[in-house]
Enzyme design. Sequence first.
Site: not given
Length: 303
Positions: A184, A20, A160, A129
């Site tokens: 942005t 994931f 997290k 990751d």
Amino acid sequence: MINQAPGCPDLSILSFMGSFHGRTMGCLATTHSKSIHKLDIPSFDWPIAPFPRLQYPLEEFTRENAKEEARCLEEVEDLIIKWRQKGKPVAGIVIEPIQAEGGDNHASPDFFRSLRNITQKHGCAFHVDEVQTGGGSTGKVWAHEHWGMEDPADVVSFSKKLLTGGYYHKDQLLADKPYRIFNTWMGDPSKNLLLAEVLNVIRRENLLEEVARSGNALLNGLYELQAKYPGLLSRARGQGTFCAIDACDDGTRDSILLKARDKGVLLGGCGDRSIRFRPALVFKECHVHILLNIFNDVLSERK
């Protein structure tokens, strides 16, 4: 501007089954943990390698696990060669130190060291990751520190527990032109101030040492519970407090999660039938015993 080379080269990213890495379009092409994540989303023709399916405890099945890891590493190298021949060379490999959403799947430090060697051999960037594993829950700030490598990664992403979405990388991967990556969201100074204080607390209160102690107590407690309820639980595993255990099936897992919640304990589900434990860094040994007692009560009701 028209989605073609040379501006948009036909490169690929190799990822692993059960992984994931996020839910934007590019990340979804490397996410393979739940089908609902990818439903109705177009994707890329990128290679997917098998992640080792190990037996636990790892130290009791070293020979069997080494064979399984060797199989997966061979498949990684075969895929790199196959995609190069297809004209879509693998620019990078992305992997989690522990597959979280996919079922808290572990691999040995030897596996990651060998994978790193493969990336260097074939000129692929190595992206670790640490969004779920980073921040101290494995007993170190970064889970990849457990691998004992001088050169563990080219890129590391985090979020997290570390409050903000970010990454760090080797100097040679620095973008050579402005606006190549950000637009942005170009930094979040307020989150960085909060993170600095979180890191101060981790150091001041020796929370990594606390995680190691409470994680050891938690894992030993899970071993005892799976021995006590062999028809319900199996495959206890973990590093620090980043722990998990399997239920006998998904329905039983979901029922255990609901009953634990009703008794004041929030646990998570992952993979096909795994229960995952994700306590905060301030979780102490005294809290472990409270948790295990409640968990035992839930299990005894199902026996």
